[in-house]
Every structure is written in C-alpha cells, then in structure tokens.
Design an enzyme around this catalytic site. Structure first.
Site, mmCIF file in Angstrom:
data_model
loop_
_atom_site.group_PDB
_atom_site.id
_atom_site.type_symbol
_atom_site.label_atom_id
_atom_site.label_comp_id
_atom_site.label_asym_id
_atom_site.label_seq_id
_atom_site.Cartn_x
_atom_site.Cartn_y
_atom_site.Cartn_z
ATOM 1 N N CYS A 58 30.147 40.963 35.232
ATOM 2 C CA CYS A 58 30.336 42.124 34.197
ATOM 3 C C CYS A 58 30.794 41.737 32.742
ATOM 4 O O CYS A 58 30.454 42.395 31.954
ATOM 5 C CB CYS A 58 31.304 43.024 35.002
ATOM 6 S SG CYS A 58 32.960 42.107 35.498
ATOM 7 N N HIS B 161 36.730 44.589 36.562
ATOM 8 C CA HIS B 161 35.547 45.178 36.231
ATOM 9 C C HIS B 161 35.614 45.818 34.948
ATOM 10 O O HIS B 161 36.358 46.624 34.492
ATOM 11 C CB HIS B 161 34.916 45.891 37.393
ATOM 12 C CG HIS B 161 33.457 46.244 37.419
ATOM 13 N ND1 HIS B 161 32.513 45.337 37.631
ATOM 14 C CD2 HIS B 161 32.606 47.373 37.076
ATOM 15 C CE1 HIS B 161 31.099 45.391 37.115
ATOM 16 N NE2 HIS B 161 31.358 46.844 36.835
ATOM 17 N N HIS C 287 26.488 48.169 32.967
ATOM 18 C CA HIS C 287 27.174 47.053 33.769
ATOM 19 C C HIS C 287 26.521 46.279 34.603
ATOM 20 O O HIS C 287 25.393 46.550 35.240
ATOM 21 C CB HIS C 287 28.568 47.848 34.139
ATOM 22 C CG HIS C 287 28.271 48.332 35.662
ATOM 23 N ND1 HIS C 287 29.189 48.235 36.647
ATOM 24 C CD2 HIS C 287 27.223 49.411 35.989
ATOM 25 C CE1 HIS C 287 28.498 49.021 37.592
ATOM 26 N NE2 HIS C 287 27.505 49.817 37.346
#
Length: 200
Positions: free
Chosen positions: A116, A164, A176
């Site tokens: 990520c 994240h 993402h």
C-alpha cells in the site's frame, strides 16, 4: 533693410521657444556641467524652465513602482507553490491508476508489484514529490483534512494505529494496493475503518 518685429510677435516667439526647450528638457537628464560665464546670464531662464517641467517627471512612473503590477506579481508568486502541489497530487493519482491490476507484495515499491505505502510513494515520486516509505510515516506529512473535505490526490489512512493507505480519486473511492492475493484496485472508502487523511 532688416525687418523689425513688434513686441507681441517677439513674446510669441519667446513663448514658443521656451515650450520647445521644456519639451526637450523633459526627456533629457539634468545637465552635469556648470554653466560657463558666457551662459551665466541665461541661468535664470534655465532654472525657470526646469521648475516648470519638473512635474512632468511624474507623468510616467517607473514600472517597478506600479502597485497594481507588484500586487499581481506577489499573488502569482504566492499561488505558484499551491498550483505545483495540486499538479503533483493529480499526477500521482494518474500514476497510481496506471498500476491497476498489478500484484500486491509486502514491501514492494514497484514497478511490477506494490504494497500500500509502496504504491503511494512510487506514485508521488513519479510526480516529483518525495514521501516517507511507510503508511504510518506518510500519515504525518502534509496537512490534515477531514473526510468531508477530501479532494482527488489526498492520502487516506485506515485502521488504528495506521496500517493502510490509499489515494483518494473522488466519489468516495480510493486506488490502493490492498492486501495479499489482491491486485492494485479501486475500492469504496467506507470498506475499511477510516483513520485520517492528509493533503501533500
């Protein structure tokens, strides 16, 4: 036999000559040499002309002293960094979108695979902006923005503590590198617990 001029005609000639001299003196720099004895008698007339013409120097002010021009220049300089930052966010978003479908791999920073924060740092690097490597560190840069004020290109962070990150693309969605076994993709922002958002 020499022609004699009447007094009014001479006054008109003198006035015309004085006006012509004033026009010339208004565009010439001040004389640097002192008058000679031969021209000393003309000094009072020259002083009178100089005083009469002095206000003409104010007719065309120097461009650098123009307040309107200075204001426009200052505004343009102030707007430049904001425009550059907006362009970087737009470029980073476009780069991240171009990675759709590439695999997730923990610790990967591209170009063939991403995690990520690797996707985010890769996308912004391509746009000319250096970001920290991890999502937790990325959550400390830029300016905090509320979820209701998100704009495309903003960073969106999830979970607590932050673990994240994605890039907001508008309409409640992010791009993402989601998780193991999932490719880089577009997801709804509400599919994960929202933590915070930053504008860089």
């Amino acid at each position: 036999m020499p022609q004699r001029h009447s007094a009014p005609a001479l006054r008109v000639a003198v006035v015309a000559t004085t006006a012509a001299a004033a026009a010339v003196l208004s565009v010439l720099p001040a004389a640097t040499a002192a008058p000679t004895d031969a021209t000393a008698s003309a000094a009072p007339a020259a002083e009178t002309v100089t005083r009469d013409v002095a206000p003409a120097a104010n007719v065309l002010p120097a461009l650098g002293a123009n307040p309107a021009a200075m204001s426009v220049s200052s505004a343009a300089q102030a707007a430049a960094p904001a425009a550059q930052a907006a362009a970087a966010r737009s470029g980073a978003m476009a780069t991240a979108m171009a990675q759709l479908g590439k695999p997730y791999r923990w610790g990967a920073t591209g170009p063939s695979a991403f995690d990520c924060s690797g996707l985010v740092s890769y996308a912004f690097d391509k746009a000319g902006k250096d970001l920290p490597r991890t999502s937790r560190a990325q959550a400390q840069v830029g300016t905090k923005v509320s979820k209701s004020n998100l704009k495309p290109g903003d960073l969106v962070f999830f979970y607590s503590p932050v673990s994240h990150v994605g890039i907001y693309i508008g309409d409640g969605q992010i791009v993402h590198a989601s998780t193991s076994g999932q490719p880089v993709k577009i997801s709804d922002i509400d599919r994960m617990p929202f933590n915070s958002a930053r504008r860089v």
